[in-house]
Write a protein that holds these residues in place. Sequence first.
Motif, PDB file in Angstrom:
ATOM      1  N   LEU A 123       0.823  -1.205   0.000  1.00 11.96           N
ATOM      2  CA  LEU A 123       0.000   0.000   0.000  1.00 11.96           C
ATOM      3  C   LEU A 123       0.852   1.248   0.000  1.00 11.96           C
ATOM      4  O   LEU A 123       0.385   2.343  -0.297  1.00 11.96           O
ATOM      5  N   SER A 124       2.107   1.095   0.398  1.00 15.07           N
ATOM      6  CA  SER A 124       2.915   2.290   0.601  1.00 15.07           C
ATOM      7  C   SER A 124       3.758   2.628  -0.621  1.00 15.07           C
ATOM      8  O   SER A 124       4.555   3.546  -0.570  1.00 15.07           O
ATOM      9  N   VAL A 125       3.568   1.909  -1.707  1.00 10.17           N
ATOM     10  CA  VAL A 125       4.305   2.239  -2.926  1.00 10.17           C
ATOM     11  C   VAL A 125       3.395   2.051  -4.136  1.00 10.17           C
ATOM     12  O   VAL A 125       2.658   1.082  -4.218  1.00 10.17           O
ATOM     13  N   PRO A 126       3.400   2.992  -5.067  1.00 12.65           N
ATOM     14  CA  PRO A 126       2.544   2.843  -6.244  1.00 12.65           C
ATOM     15  C   PRO A 126       2.973   1.660  -7.104  1.00 12.65           C
ATOM     16  O   PRO A 126       4.132   1.245  -7.081  1.00 12.65           O
ATOM     17  N   THR A 176      10.196   1.086 -11.320  1.00 15.02           N
ATOM     18  CA  THR A 176      10.247   1.676  -9.973  1.00 15.02           C
ATOM     19  C   THR A 176      11.407   1.110  -9.192  1.00 15.02           C
ATOM     20  O   THR A 176      11.653  -0.095  -9.221  1.00 15.02           O
ATOM     21  N   GLN A 177      12.123   1.971  -8.505  1.00 13.69           N
ATOM     22  CA  GLN A 177      13.052   1.514  -7.470  1.00 13.69           C
ATOM     23  C   GLN A 177      12.528   2.109  -6.175  1.00 13.69           C
ATOM     24  O   GLN A 177      12.192   3.278  -6.122  1.00 13.69           O
ATOM     25  N   ARG A 178      12.482   1.303  -5.189  1.00 16.27           N
ATOM     26  CA  ARG A 178      11.725   1.707  -4.015  1.00 16.27           C
ATOM     27  C   ARG A 178      12.643   1.974  -2.835  1.00 16.27           C
ATOM     28  O   ARG A 178      13.428   1.114  -2.460  1.00 16.27           O
ATOM     29  N   GLU A 205      22.268   1.113  -2.954  1.00 14.80           N
ATOM     30  CA  GLU A 205      21.886  -0.211  -3.449  1.00 14.80           C
ATOM     31  C   GLU A 205      21.118  -0.121  -4.772  1.00 14.80           C
ATOM     32  O   GLU A 205      20.827  -1.137  -5.395  1.00 14.80           O
ATOM     33  N   TRP A 206      20.768   1.065  -5.193  1.00 19.20           N
ATOM     34  CA  TRP A 206      20.055   1.220  -6.459  1.00 19.20           C
ATOM     35  C   TRP A 206      21.025   1.235  -7.638  1.00 19.20           C
ATOM     36  O   TRP A 206      22.208   1.522  -7.480  1.00 19.20           O
ATOM     37  N   ARG A 207      20.454   0.973  -8.849  1.00 19.68           N
ATOM     38  CA  ARG A 207      21.249   1.049 -10.075  1.00 19.68           C
ATOM     39  C   ARG A 207      21.679   2.498 -10.348  1.00 19.68           C
ATOM     40  O   ARG A 207      22.711   2.756 -10.942  1.00 19.68           O
ATOM     41  N   ILE A 254       3.113   5.783   0.410  1.00 20.09           N
ATOM     42  CA  ILE A 254       1.948   5.804  -0.487  1.00 20.09           C
ATOM     43  C   ILE A 254       2.307   6.457  -1.821  1.00 20.09           C
ATOM     44  O   ILE A 254       1.999   5.915  -2.866  1.00 20.09           O
ATOM     45  N   TYR A 255       2.953   7.587  -1.772  1.00 24.80           N
ATOM     46  CA  TYR A 255       3.204   8.333  -3.011  1.00 24.80           C
ATOM     47  C   TYR A 255       4.623   8.166  -3.541  1.00 24.80           C
ATOM     48  O   TYR A 255       4.856   8.335  -4.740  1.00 24.80           O
ATOM     49  N   VAL A 256       5.538   7.906  -2.624  1.00 20.67           N
ATOM     50  CA  VAL A 256       6.961   7.773  -2.958  1.00 20.67           C
ATOM     51  C   VAL A 256       7.389   8.904  -3.894  1.00 20.67           C
ATOM     52  O   VAL A 256       8.267   8.744  -4.725  1.00 20.67           O
TER      53      VAL A 256
END
Lengths: 294, 168, 790
Positions: C83-86, C92-94, C157-159, C327-329
């Motif tokens: 619920l906390s990420v679209p 997407t990278q979260r 840790e992201w690309r 929710i919106y990130v």
Amino acid sequence: MYPEPIEQYFQPTTLAAALQLVATHGSAAHILAGGQSLVPALKARAVPARALIDINRVTELATLTTRAGGLWLGALLRLTAVARDPLIGRTASALADAAAALGDRQVRNRATLVGSIVWAMHWGDIAPAAAALDARLCLAGPAGRREVGIESFVVGPQLTVLGAQEMVLALLLPAPPPHTGSCYLKHGRVVQDRATLGIAVCLTRGPEGRCAEVRIALGGLAQHPICRATQIEERVRGQIFNAALLEDLKHWASTTITTHTDELASAAYRRQLIGVYVPRALELAWQRSAESGR
Amino acid sequence: MNRAITVRVNGTLHHETVDHRLLLSDFLRETLGLTGTHVGCGYEGRCGVCTVVYEGVAIKSCLMLAVQADGAAVLSVEGLARGEELHPLQRAMHDCHGLQCGFCTPGFLLTMYEFLKTPVSDPNTIRAAMNGVLCRCTGYVHIVAAVEQAARELAQMDPDERARWFPL
Amino acid sequence: MSTAPWVGQSLPRKEDRRLLTGEGQFVSDIVLPFMLEAAFLRSPHAHARILAIDTRAAAALPGVVAVRTGADFAALGPILSDLSVPNLPGVTQRPVFGPMPVDEVLYAGDLVAVVVAKNRYVAEDALQLIRVDYEPLPALLDPELALAPDAPRVYPEWRDNLVYAQEFRHGDAAAAFAQADVIVAERFRGHRCGATPMEPRATLASYTRAQGLTLWLTTQRSHIKRHLLGEYFKMPDSRIRVIAPPDVGGGFGVKAPLYREDLVICQLAMTLGKSVRWIENRQENLANIGQERDQIHDLELALRRDGRILGLRDRMLADCGDARVPIYVSFSMPWLGAMYLTNGYDIPNLEIDLKCVVTHKAGLTPSRAFGSFVPRFAIDRIVDIAARRLGLDPLAMREINLIKTFPHDTATGVHCDSGDFVGALAKASAAIGYADFRRAQTAARAEGRYVGVGFSLGIEFSGLPSQILVPMERQPGFGVASIKLDADGGVQLAHGDQAQGQGHDTTLSQVVADELGVTPEDVKVTAGDTQSSPFAAGTLASRMGGYTLSAALFAARGLKPKLAAIAAHLLQLPLGEVGDFEFAGGYVFPLGDPARRISLARIAETAFLAPTELPPGMEGGLEFTAHFEAATSGMQSTNVHVASVEVFPETGRVKILRYVAVDDAGMAVNPMLVRGQIHGGVALGISNAFQEEFLYDAQGRQTTDTLQNYLIAAAGDLPHIEVIEHHVPSPHTPLGSKGKGEGPTGMAPGALGNAIEDALSPLGVTLTQMPFTPERIWRLVAQAAGRGQE
């Protein structure tokens, strides 16, 4: 957003009591008058809380009287009263303008005439207006009373010669010569804002449509709360006051003043504003000098 | 670091002992439980939603210490209505839809209460008088209309009736 | 006995009295016994490692109950709920994060520690005593630098630094550009600003073993928060109650996300066994929430000589800050902005390349206009710029390119169910007196004065359907309302979309009052408390006028057959259809026969207290719940704004002479409230466009920390705002009503930017950046003059 603990709080009701407290506590205490600058600073914990000497009950400090043809403006006069007073409006319009331009309605109801001068922020409205009017301040301390010209009082940004054990009692304005007019114009980013640039002018008409005397003080410049534009004054003093004079100033005036860049504006924009507002302020003061008639 | 103070708020005398640094806004809200006066900014005292009338003039209560108000009289939003009868300005705000979330509303009511003692009917002057209170919901249009309506109504009253609406 | 319908009346609000007399109930007005106060310590650095935190002196201060740091919350783990990420179609990278950073802070204002004390004064004393050892690290502050292949990564840790990326393609943009007679390309920059309500956030958490967790919150969406909290704290939803009180001081999207502070306060209440309150001050508020917009558009139009737009290409870059906004990130907004980029213009071929990057700034939070503030500015501006290049009148340019027939599907897939731009544009043009204005403009120019006029077109979503909300936020798009009668015949309406000033209570009461034949005062409306309101996504996306309102109407209608049946039975009449009965004045009576009436009170009394007197076989009780999901993938309103300005080049000041909003609300249930929404929306748009900006210095410290440098417009800064109605009912709602609120804001920068450039056109100025400060305008004029001298 809350002050540190305030150890002592005093609420004197006479000038003598207030002076005694100021003498006793000196720099260990703040004088609380309008509070529109001090209370935010206390809340931000930008200044230590110390002791507070609340002088708002010292009614002797709120008087407005004439003195030797000029005006004695008690230090505790609120800006609302200064902005509306007919005598100030007639004889010291620059001060009325500056009082009306500072803050908002609620701030003006509490802020005092002298508070702004004592804080000496470079963007303050009152000090340049007072300087254009050749004001003096009456100070009181353990050594007695003394009078200091405003330009000797404010010596730099947030710097005055007020002693740790002294209080300002009043702003003194000299009697204006006949055919004198003054004004204060302020440029802010939005309606309620610090001055990006403030211009105060006081001039006296002479014969033959000449400007006999002129004082121009700028505010909003980082180097000093009061920047006397002496070169511009020399250029105007004694000259015939006409459109050509003003047009000339539009292009030249800003070259005589050092401006700075900050979050309100760039140095270049301030120079532009000087070129716009100096002629406007002179024009308005000139019009008012005609209306003053005395 | 406490002090005993006596403050008249909306006509009622209150005797309290307060910390020197307690703000007048918190005195009203927390000590007296009069939560109609709101707090909307921080140390800067810009937003104006905390505005009350102090000794007859509108001031920002977050820029005053409670101890300063010893012996003084304060009018807050809870003191504007007379029982069930709303102040003409309250009624005008209602008629003109001058409020949405209501958070800034007490600030406008007390600031314009003071303005209405000597009103000027020019919309620019009204707006200038309102500059010390910020609103994010209404865009101010209906608040100006409400002040104009209240001014008209008060002007039509006889002086005694009008005076009743300005107790401080 | 029939009265004029309530729907359509500009009824003054039921909400007003308590707010006018100081009896409103905002979160900060609630006092619980033995309540403690929390205050947060926040990072002064944009990016730093936390080497050590010494809280001993703070904890020892009399009046302090607890001091906690990130380490104390680490065991709770990160927020991982779906619920906390679209769940949008792009890549997407979260960011993965918990309630409080442990060893690294990512923006100036980030959470470092929390103090709980007997009051906020003491809590702030304690904050000063906390010693933090920071190792400042380089801060990534430029979104374009964030895109570079060798850029330092905000999340190692992201690309890369892309929190979200998506390509939108429709038709054949390449062909359109190849065939174009003229191509117009401009870079538009929208600055960082947002919706900043007057009430900052406030959270009050209380926990008992018996009741579980009760949370009073300045939230726009109680049910969603409750569910998220349940997931996070591994508690059943039934042990959590979230209450948005009757009064919340403005939301505008800013109070829609779940916030980390909420989690901290809940955890403190649960572990300390005392109620804990946190009231945000403006400094925290400005540093942490309400920051939005902040986009760069490299926008190109392919044009035919006659003015027709053949295609569009946009490289859109959004600076999402740290994006740790559950929710919106921080990327839902730019995504929706990209979806609405073509706005009121019919542009069939497009390529939009959306990139959302992370930087060491506060994460973007939803703000009224929701990602479309900058796109609308860009598209409305480039249409004017194109018109100028082609030698066409900007009004004519719009007449050629606006959406002409409805329903219409935009190239990005937005379904526009109904609207009328042709009529609205004609009204706007007539209202401003376009032809006369042009004549006046010519005369003014001869006098050396610079006046100008500008238009903007806007489609405004009327709520968002589930098919968009579910992927975007994993939330339902339906409106829901439950109607219950009380034993005395009073009407209770509970709905899922609580208000923050929009007047939902009054509006919904008007609708229900008409249906049931009562007065709005007879209808008691509640929302915001998860214990007593039906599950819904909450107030966002201008939902109320379309979705919630329709659900309330259907809930009232749904109750009517039973009421009619009881009435018929008590009157000993044959049971017909509902249509055989009228509901008016608090009574139910056969059509045309008001003498034979029975009161709702009597019907209710029968149903609750004397069910033996009900028709045989009928159950007791009187309630009905309706869910409304429109039978369409999108409902929109179509709006046109026009503004006239005078510009003073020597200072750059702009005076707004007139601002006119031609507005479509489908069908205005309460026209006065609709006007209020437009005024407020436009005012926000003007304030954002002219004078607000969140500023970070070269080290990433935020310099806009008070309302004296983040300049929310005061009354004297704003013009009078005129509203002209041009309603086009939606075919998908029972009353034809549409939602209103998000749209007006995004229309202001285009209309005003166009007017300013139009005023300065003799000087050759192109205005592609905001805010329109006097200095910016002056510089553009000076630069144009400098070029002219070459």
